[in-house]
Design an enzyme around this catalytic site. Sequence first.
Site, PDB file in Angstrom:
ATOM      1  N   ALA A   1       0.813  -1.221   0.000  1.00  0.00           N
ATOM      2  CA  ALA A   1       0.000   0.000   0.000  1.00  0.00           C
ATOM      3  C   ALA A   1       0.846   1.271   0.000  1.00  0.00           C
ATOM      4  O   ALA A   1       0.370   2.339  -0.377  1.00  0.00           O
ATOM      5  CB  ALA A   1      -0.926  -0.003   1.214  1.00  0.00           C
TER       6      ALA A   1
ATOM      7  N   GLY B   1       6.397  -0.328  -3.697  1.00  0.00           N
ATOM      8  CA  GLY B   1       6.525  -1.559  -4.467  1.00  0.00           C
ATOM      9  C   GLY B   1       7.989  -1.870  -4.670  1.00  0.00           C
ATOM     10  O   GLY B   1       8.837  -0.984  -4.591  1.00  0.00           O
TER      11      GLY B   1
ATOM     12  N   HIS C   1      -2.522 -12.346  -3.439  1.00  0.00           N
ATOM     13  CA  HIS C   1      -2.768 -11.587  -2.213  1.00  0.00           C
ATOM     14  C   HIS C   1      -1.487 -11.664  -1.381  1.00  0.00           C
ATOM     15  O   HIS C   1      -1.019 -12.757  -1.055  1.00  0.00           O
ATOM     16  CB  HIS C   1      -3.948 -12.164  -1.443  1.00  0.00           C
ATOM     17  N   ASP C   2      -0.916 -10.521  -1.051  1.00  0.00           N
ATOM     18  CA  ASP C   2       0.418 -10.499  -0.428  1.00  0.00           C
ATOM     19  C   ASP C   2       0.499 -11.321   0.853  1.00  0.00           C
ATOM     20  O   ASP C   2       1.527 -11.944   1.142  1.00  0.00           O
ATOM     21  CB  ASP C   2       0.907  -9.063  -0.194  1.00  0.00           C
ATOM     22  N   THR C   3      -0.593 -11.367   1.618  1.00  0.00           N
ATOM     23  CA  THR C   3      -0.579 -12.164   2.851  1.00  0.00           C
ATOM     24  C   THR C   3      -0.339 -13.638   2.540  1.00  0.00           C
ATOM     25  O   THR C   3       0.459 -14.309   3.203  1.00  0.00           O
ATOM     26  CB  THR C   3      -1.913 -12.028   3.608  1.00  0.00           C
TER      27      THR C   3
ATOM     28  N   GLY D   1       7.955  -7.014   6.819  1.00  0.00           N
ATOM     29  CA  GLY D   1       8.718  -5.823   7.225  1.00  0.00           C
ATOM     30  C   GLY D   1       8.714  -5.575   8.713  1.00  0.00           C
ATOM     31  O   GLY D   1       9.707  -5.126   9.293  1.00  0.00           O
TER      32      GLY D   1
END
Length: 465
Positions: free
Chosen positions: A12, A15, A237-239, A403
Amino acid sequence: MEKYFLAIDIGASSGRHILGYKKNGKLFLEEVHRFWNGMDEEDGILCWNVERLFSDILEGMKKCKELGKIPQSVGIDTWGVDYVLLDQDDQLVGKAVGYRDHRTDGIDQEVYKAVPEEELYQRTGIQKAIYNTIYQLAALKKQDPSQLEKAKTLLMIPDYFHFKLCGKKVQEYSEATTSQLVNPVTKDWDYELMDRLGIPKSIFQPITMPGTMIGRLTKEVQEQVGYDCAVVLPPTHDTASAVMAVPSNEEDVCYISSGTWSLMGIEKDEPDCSAKSKEANFTNEGGYRGKITYLANIMGLWMIQSVRNQLAPDMSYGELCEQASRETIQTMVDCQDASFLSPEDMVEAVKDYCRKTGQQVPETLAELSCVIYNSLAKCYAQKLKEIEKISGVCYDKIHIIGGGSNAEYLNQLTAKYTEIPVHAGPGEATAIGNILTQMITEGVFSDLKEARQCVAESFDIHIYE
């Protein structure tokens, strides 16, 4: 000669293009490009500039050519729930509205007239979040139905970028589940649900599983980046990509994918759509090989990012953690409270919550950070108890990936509040999961078990007792 695989991981706020390769039994990463991201306000609407993002995607791909490191394949992952509509000429219909926009305020009650809240959870297993695609589409149908009438195709954001790369329209499973329009048992769209809500079924594409090679770069893209390669679906989906990079093959693993959001949960073979699960506000999202990532969405580092950006945008998070750790303020806030989702002033939102609950109001950035970090860690501890109660399993450690695994103060607080060790790392979990999918598809790893073993042996994991 190394085989390179390119993960384009778009969060969000930023990138990154990361090349991955295996050498001497270990996985290596090389960041080749990084770019800014964020929602723009246009005509009072918060939206994503997908054209700008796609030009950044191409820019990073060109850098691989400049480095002489041509990837075998590329895959893109992003956040969930947001989408674009395309007309019959594949041009955008309307804006790519972002999940923090307020157009969905109050729309949940409209949805529940057609499908009661309890039934919606039983059908989809997805926790209520006012920004889920189902509410966004209900809001659009009410506020500007002409867009849905013009639309021939709906693509989630990463599906749209894959379409721009290779010309194939598919909807990847993990991202599709964030729409709250997928049946978690059949792993297909719930078309009856769409009918009841008046959402056109024809705009949805077949659901495709991560690990599928959907095509190769179009001639136009090849000319722009200077090479050809395959396009392989990661869990977009990044998760779901991040969960692939949990460095453990143990039977029962509890993880926190820590970034702008904190996603805390476990992996399951079957969904849990029970009333008990709904009450605890857990969600059954899609994962690699059709697995269920059973988790809770917690506001995460978004609160810290917002407070820092308001008061000291140049301060490093390391320094922020250091200052917060020296404070003694005992105030706590509920990180799940809706007032923290998209306030105009996060500092004031935190202070206002403290005033309303009769607690000491934090005044400095260090005090605010101390309150947020402690509140997050306390929230993790509460969620751990709920996960253990629902799953019937006692977990002996928590894996923090992404992160937020670099936030030492938060990791130490998490170990303190949960009373079990925290294993922090790897930091680039989402990009790693994306790359692992491509490598398994190419045959570099035989399966996810072998890939996870390689992750455990390739990256430093810091343990907080």
